[in-house]
Motif scaffolding. Structure first.
Motif, PDB file in Angstrom:
ATOM      1  N   PRO A  87      21.004  -0.025  -6.441  1.00  0.00           N
ATOM      2  CA  PRO A  87      21.263   0.773  -5.741  1.00  0.00           C
ATOM      3  C   PRO A  87      19.093   1.677  -5.968  1.00  0.00           C
ATOM      4  N   THR A  88      17.984   0.648  -6.429  1.00  0.00           N
ATOM      5  CA  THR A  88      16.902   1.750  -6.061  1.00  0.00           C
ATOM      6  C   THR A  88      16.152   0.646  -5.334  1.00  0.00           C
ATOM      7  N   ARG A  89      16.815  -0.688  -4.047  1.00  0.00           N
ATOM      8  CA  ARG A  89      15.978  -1.840  -3.572  1.00  0.00           C
ATOM      9  C   ARG A  89      16.735  -2.296  -2.382  1.00  0.00           C
ATOM     10  N   VAL A  90      15.303  -1.643  -1.311  1.00  0.00           N
ATOM     11  CA  VAL A  90      15.720  -2.138  -0.424  1.00  0.00           C
ATOM     12  C   VAL A  90      15.312  -3.483   0.107  1.00  0.00           C
ATOM     13  N   ARG A  91      16.118  -3.892   1.069  1.00  0.00           N
ATOM     14  CA  ARG A  91      15.248  -5.305   1.810  1.00  0.00           C
ATOM     15  C   ARG A  91      14.899  -5.583   2.812  1.00  0.00           C
ATOM     16  N   TRP A  92      13.552  -6.183   3.050  1.00  0.00           N
ATOM     17  CA  TRP A  92      12.869  -5.993   4.777  1.00  0.00           C
ATOM     18  C   TRP A  92      12.865  -7.887   5.235  1.00  0.00           C
ATOM     19  N   VAL A  93      14.156  -7.528   5.932  1.00  0.00           N
ATOM     20  CA  VAL A  93      14.500  -9.083   6.484  1.00  0.00           C
ATOM     21  C   VAL A  93      14.266  -9.498   8.057  1.00  0.00           C
ATOM     22  N   PRO A  94      12.726  -8.995   8.270  1.00  0.00           N
ATOM     23  CA  PRO A  94      13.203  -8.639  10.198  1.00  0.00           C
ATOM     24  C   PRO A  94      13.230 -10.080  10.309  1.00  0.00           C
ATOM     25  N   SER A  98       0.583  -1.621  -0.047  1.00  0.00           N
ATOM     26  CA  SER A  98       0.166  -0.036   0.048  1.00  0.00           C
ATOM     27  C   SER A  98       0.583   1.292   0.230  1.00  0.00           C
ATOM     28  N   ARG A  99       2.002   1.153  -0.046  1.00  0.00           N
ATOM     29  CA  ARG A  99       3.639   2.521  -0.272  1.00  0.00           C
ATOM     30  C   ARG A  99       3.907   2.102  -1.301  1.00  0.00           C
ATOM     31  N   PHE A 100       4.475   0.703  -1.520  1.00  0.00           N
ATOM     32  CA  PHE A 100       5.325   1.157  -2.171  1.00  0.00           C
ATOM     33  C   PHE A 100       5.721   0.577  -3.349  1.00  0.00           C
ATOM     34  N   PRO A 101       6.257   0.820  -4.613  1.00  0.00           N
ATOM     35  CA  PRO A 101       5.994  -0.025  -5.908  1.00  0.00           C
ATOM     36  C   PRO A 101       6.849  -1.575  -6.137  1.00  0.00           C
ATOM     37  N   GLU A 102       6.500  -2.113  -7.090  1.00  0.00           N
ATOM     38  CA  GLU A 102       7.371  -3.630  -6.831  1.00  0.00           C
ATOM     39  C   GLU A 102       7.788  -3.903  -5.900  1.00  0.00           C
ATOM     40  N   VAL A 103       6.744  -4.535  -5.131  1.00  0.00           N
ATOM     41  CA  VAL A 103       7.071  -5.191  -3.639  1.00  0.00           C
ATOM     42  C   VAL A 103       6.771  -6.643  -3.692  1.00  0.00           C
ATOM     43  N   THR A 104       8.080  -7.205  -3.481  1.00  0.00           N
ATOM     44  CA  THR A 104       8.643  -8.535  -4.034  1.00  0.00           C
ATOM     45  C   THR A 104       8.737  -9.383  -3.293  1.00  0.00           C
ATOM     46  N   GLY A 105       8.747 -10.711  -3.017  1.00  0.00           N
ATOM     47  CA  GLY A 105       9.432 -12.097  -2.306  1.00  0.00           C
ATOM     48  C   GLY A 105       8.761 -12.554  -1.379  1.00  0.00           C
ATOM     49  N   ARG A 106       8.959 -13.109  -0.459  1.00  0.00           N
ATOM     50  CA  ARG A 106       7.534 -14.308   0.214  1.00  0.00           C
ATOM     51  C   ARG A 106       7.813 -14.406   1.700  1.00  0.00           C
ATOM     52  N   GLY A 107       7.174 -15.033   2.503  1.00  0.00           N
ATOM     53  CA  GLY A 107       6.797 -15.435   3.796  1.00  0.00           C
ATOM     54  C   GLY A 107       7.359 -13.708   4.692  1.00  0.00           C
ATOM     55  N   LEU A 108       8.765 -13.658   5.631  1.00  0.00           N
ATOM     56  CA  LEU A 108       9.178 -12.374   5.748  1.00  0.00           C
ATOM     57  C   LEU A 108      10.458 -12.249   5.247  1.00  0.00           C
ATOM     58  N   MET A 109      10.459 -12.268   3.907  1.00  0.00           N
ATOM     59  CA  MET A 109      11.585 -11.433   2.743  1.00  0.00           C
ATOM     60  C   MET A 109      10.888 -10.659   2.190  1.00  0.00           C
ATOM     61  N   TRP A 110      11.621  -9.381   1.760  1.00  0.00           N
ATOM     62  CA  TRP A 110      10.533  -8.897   1.145  1.00  0.00           C
ATOM     63  C   TRP A 110      11.645  -7.659   0.477  1.00  0.00           C
ATOM     64  N   GLY A 111      11.184  -7.144  -0.658  1.00  0.00           N
ATOM     65  CA  GLY A 111      12.319  -5.893  -1.386  1.00  0.00           C
ATOM     66  C   GLY A 111      10.780  -5.040  -1.417  1.00  0.00           C
ATOM     67  N   ILE A 112      11.423  -3.446  -2.051  1.00  0.00           N
ATOM     68  CA  ILE A 112      10.416  -2.575  -2.303  1.00  0.00           C
ATOM     69  C   ILE A 112      11.685  -1.726  -3.350  1.00  0.00           C
ATOM     70  N   THR A 113      10.947  -1.276  -4.663  1.00  0.00           N
ATOM     71  CA  THR A 113      11.999  -0.730  -4.539  1.00  0.00           C
ATOM     72  C   THR A 113      11.458   1.329  -4.640  1.00  0.00           C
ATOM     73  N   VAL A 114      12.864   2.159  -4.020  1.00  0.00           N
ATOM     74  CA  VAL A 114      12.529   3.117  -3.928  1.00  0.00           C
ATOM     75  C   VAL A 114      13.641   4.170  -4.411  1.00  0.00           C
ATOM     76  N   PRO A 115      13.195   4.645  -5.026  1.00  0.00           N
ATOM     77  CA  PRO A 115      14.976   5.896  -5.456  1.00  0.00           C
ATOM     78  C   PRO A 115      15.967   5.736  -5.429  1.00  0.00           C
ATOM     79  N   ASP A 116      16.029   6.058  -4.331  1.00  0.00           N
ATOM     80  CA  ASP A 116      17.372   6.360  -3.784  1.00  0.00           C
ATOM     81  C   ASP A 116      17.319   4.852  -2.183  1.00  0.00           C
ATOM     82  N   ALA A 117      18.447   3.600  -2.420  1.00  0.00           N
ATOM     83  CA  ALA A 117      18.532   2.975  -1.510  1.00  0.00           C
ATOM     84  C   ALA A 117      19.460   3.079  -0.829  1.00  0.00           C
TER      85      ALA A 117
END
Ligand SMILES: Cc1ncc(COP(=O)(O)O)c(C=O)c1O
Length: 380
Positions: free
Chosen positions: A353-360, A315-334
């Motif tokens: 450069p434009t991908r941020v990883r969420w692996v809590p 609901s906040r970012f484009p190109e949210v991809t991953g599975r379970g608790l492993m996600w990547g989002i696209t931002v202009p400057d990671a």
């Protein structure tokens, strides 16, 4: 505050860290200057049970008071117990322990070559990997990691390694001279991109047809990270070899190679080894980890909280991809995003450069997801 770790006595292969962490508890870490951070890096997808998990801490302390290290000259029940549990979870037969993801992949590549040689197929020496794949920094693991920036200055790498530019070409490249194809189910370092299921199935089918082995690198995706114990389970793959590391020790260095018996048989006495592999501190930690993470309720929790994180990110970012608790989002400057998130008290990693990883840590609940979203409110 300038971290004290920023010393000229350390080699310059890592960017100088801006934060010095001295303590952790659950999904939170604390810096030397007393700040609290919500840690959605988990030590790069390692501390799946969070920091200072009581069961892991207790297992390490108990083992440290008995015996830390024996080498593989001597046996210990723990090693066999952890191996048997991994064999059961993977439906493979035998395990080799080492100390990191790169070491596990290095051993897997060697195992695949030797298994072919022992079948009398001396010409079956090639390795195929995928564009966007990452398998580690040792010479072998690096040779199947097609990232030019990581190769620069280190060539020549291992011969007979190919990583075509498309998934389709990679499938085609698996031939009668291929010892193994190595793949991740979700390419973590490549930007948190799941490899399409049909590509993975085509790779498996082609490996079977051409007599090549399928190595699945579960170094980042394994140990519950994607909502099943191994990521390949969710798509019904049947690998010949699986590599693990990261989450298996919850922070204590460990790596593992799992293989079918007929393949594992290539590792005859003296053919491969590691002084620290199967180290008893690592085994004690892994046993505690497996007891918690492999429980069906725990994996269901990962899927449930993971779906909530996905929903909040989507609901906040484009190109949210991953599975379970492993996600990547696209931002202009990671890098800038990660820095600002840290200033707001949330730790994340930039994987491109434009991908941020969420692996809590996998122990988080939806309230931690809400807390993370509040912290980045100003950045969205
Ligand atoms: C899929 C995958 N394989 C291998 C490795 C290398 O593991 P290590 O850094 O423990 O050598 C990594 C590390 O990020 C990884 O994500």
């Amino acid at each position: 505050m300038t971290p004290t770790t920023q010393t000229s006595a350390l080699m310059g292969n890592y960017a100088p860290p801006a934060i010095e962490l001295v303590r952790g508890e659950g999904p939170y870490v604390y810096s030397a200057d007393g700040r609290e951070y919500l840690d959605f890096t988990a030590g790069i997808a390692v501390c799946n049970l969070g920091h200072a998990h009581p069961a892991v801490t207790e297992a390490i302390i108990r083992q440290a008071g008995l015996i830390v290290h024996t080498s593989n000259l001597y046996g210990h029940a723990l090693r066999g117990q952890v191996a048997a549990r991994l064999a059961e979870l993977s439906r493979l037969d035998q395990v080799f322990f080492c100390n990191s993801g790169a070491e596990a992949n290095e051993a897997a590549l060697k195992l695949a070559r030797k298994a072919a040689a022992m079948r009398g197929e001396a010409d079956r020496v090639r390795f195929v990997s995928l564009p966007g794949g990452f398998h580690g920094r040792t010479f072998g693991a690096l040779s199947v990691t097609p990232k030019p920036a990581y190769h620069a200055g280190f060539e020549p790498l291992l011969p007979e390694c190919t990583a075509p530019e498309t998934f389709e070409a990679a499938v085609e490249a698996i031939d009668e001279r291929t010892a193994a194809c190595i793949v991740e189910v979700v390419q973590g370092e490549g930007g948190v991109h799941p490899v399409p299921t049909e590509v993975l199935r085509a790779i498996q089918a082609r490996c079977r047809a051409k007599g090549a082995l399928l190595i699945i690198d579960e170094v980042q995706t394994g140990v519950g990270r994607t909502g099943t114990f191994f990521a390949y389970e969710a798509i019904g793959l049947e690998p010949d070899i699986v590599t693990m590391a990261k989450g298996l020790g919850n922070g204590v260095p460990i790596g593992a190679v799992l293989a079918r018996k007929d393949v594992a048989a290539a590792f005859t006495p003296g053919s491969h080894g590691s002084t620290f592999g199967g180290n008893l501190l690592a085994m004690a930690a892994a046993q505690a980890v497996l007891e918690h993470v492999a429980a069906p309720d725990f994996l269901a929790h990962v899927r449930r909280v993971g779906a909530y994180l996905q929903q909040q990110l989507t609901s906040r970012f484009p190109e949210v991809t991953g599975r379970g608790l492993m996600w990547g989002i696209t931002v202009p400057d990671a890098s800038a995003f990660v820095q600002k998130a840290a200033e707001a008290g949330l730790l994340l990693t930039a994987v491109a450069p434009t991908r941020v990883r969420w692996v809590p840590p996998l122990i988080i609940d939806t309230s931690h997801v809400d807390e993370a979203m509040t912290k980045i409110q100003a950045l969205v």
